[in-house]
Design a protein around this motif. Structure first.
Motif, PDB file in Angstrom:
ATOM      1  N   GLU A 166       0.828  -1.209   0.000  1.00  0.00           N
ATOM      2  CA  GLU A 166       0.000   0.000   0.000  1.00  0.00           C
ATOM      3  C   GLU A 166       0.861   1.256   0.000  1.00  0.00           C
ATOM      4  OE1 GLU A 166      -3.175   0.269   2.850  1.00  0.00           O
ATOM      5  OE2 GLU A 166      -3.504  -1.895   2.759  1.00  0.00           O
ATOM      6  N   ASN A 167       0.455   2.234  -0.793  1.00  0.00           N
ATOM      7  CA  ASN A 167       1.110   3.543  -0.881  1.00  0.00           C
ATOM      8  C   ASN A 167       2.559   3.474  -1.356  1.00  0.00           C
ATOM      9  OD1 ASN A 167      -1.259   4.864   0.126  1.00  0.00           O
ATOM     10  ND2 ASN A 167      -0.662   4.160   2.168  1.00  0.00           N
ATOM     11  N   SER A 168       2.928   2.395  -2.044  1.00  0.00           N
ATOM     12  CA  SER A 168       4.295   2.294  -2.548  1.00  0.00           C
ATOM     13  C   SER A 168       4.436   3.063  -3.859  1.00  0.00           C
ATOM     14  CB  SER A 168       4.692   0.829  -2.743  1.00  0.00           C
ATOM     15  OG  SER A 168       3.861   0.220  -3.697  1.00  0.00           O
TER      16      SER A 168
END
Length: 124
Positions: free
Chosen positions: A81-83
């Motif tokens: 997530e959010n990479s």
């Protein structure tokens, strides 16, 4: 001794042309900064984020003279997530007498954020 050389870059859109251009730029810099000869390379792993689907970045390495028989594999990066999006990462394994500290890892474009502890383009 086998050492790993890391590199990463980003693209702005999921097109084959952009994938190949960015990957070629990354390999060119990794090869130059580390004086890599294809016959010293054991293998190359290339991962991409899930949003890169237009082409295999490994094909870009085949544009370099002498790299025809170097084993190269593409794979999918785990979707954290959010990479970082639209990212191509490389792990190149080479036989070398260089120490860990002498290896130059290369992070280009938006991928510079992955290793802020290293110089913007190379590090010792």
């Amino acid at each position: 001794m086998i050492r790993g050389v890391r590199g990463a870059t980003t693209i702005s859109s999921n097109t084959a042309d952009e994938i190949f251009a960015a990957t070629e730029e990354l390999f060119e810099k990794m090869i130059k900064e580390n004086h890599i000869q294809p016959d010293t390379v054991a293998s190359v792993f290339i991962s991409t984020t899930e949003d890169i689907t237009a082409a295999f970045p490994a094909k870009a390495l085949r544009n370099f003279a002498g790299w025809t028989y170097v084993p190269v594999m593409c794979m999918r990066e785990i979707p954290v997530e959010n990479s970082l999006k639209l990212c191509i990462r490389v792990m190149l394994h080479m036989n070398t007498s260089l120490t860990q500290e002498e290896i130059h890892h290369v992070y280009l474009n938006g991928a510079k954020v992955l290793r802020p502890d290293l110089d913007a383009n190379t590090a010792v």
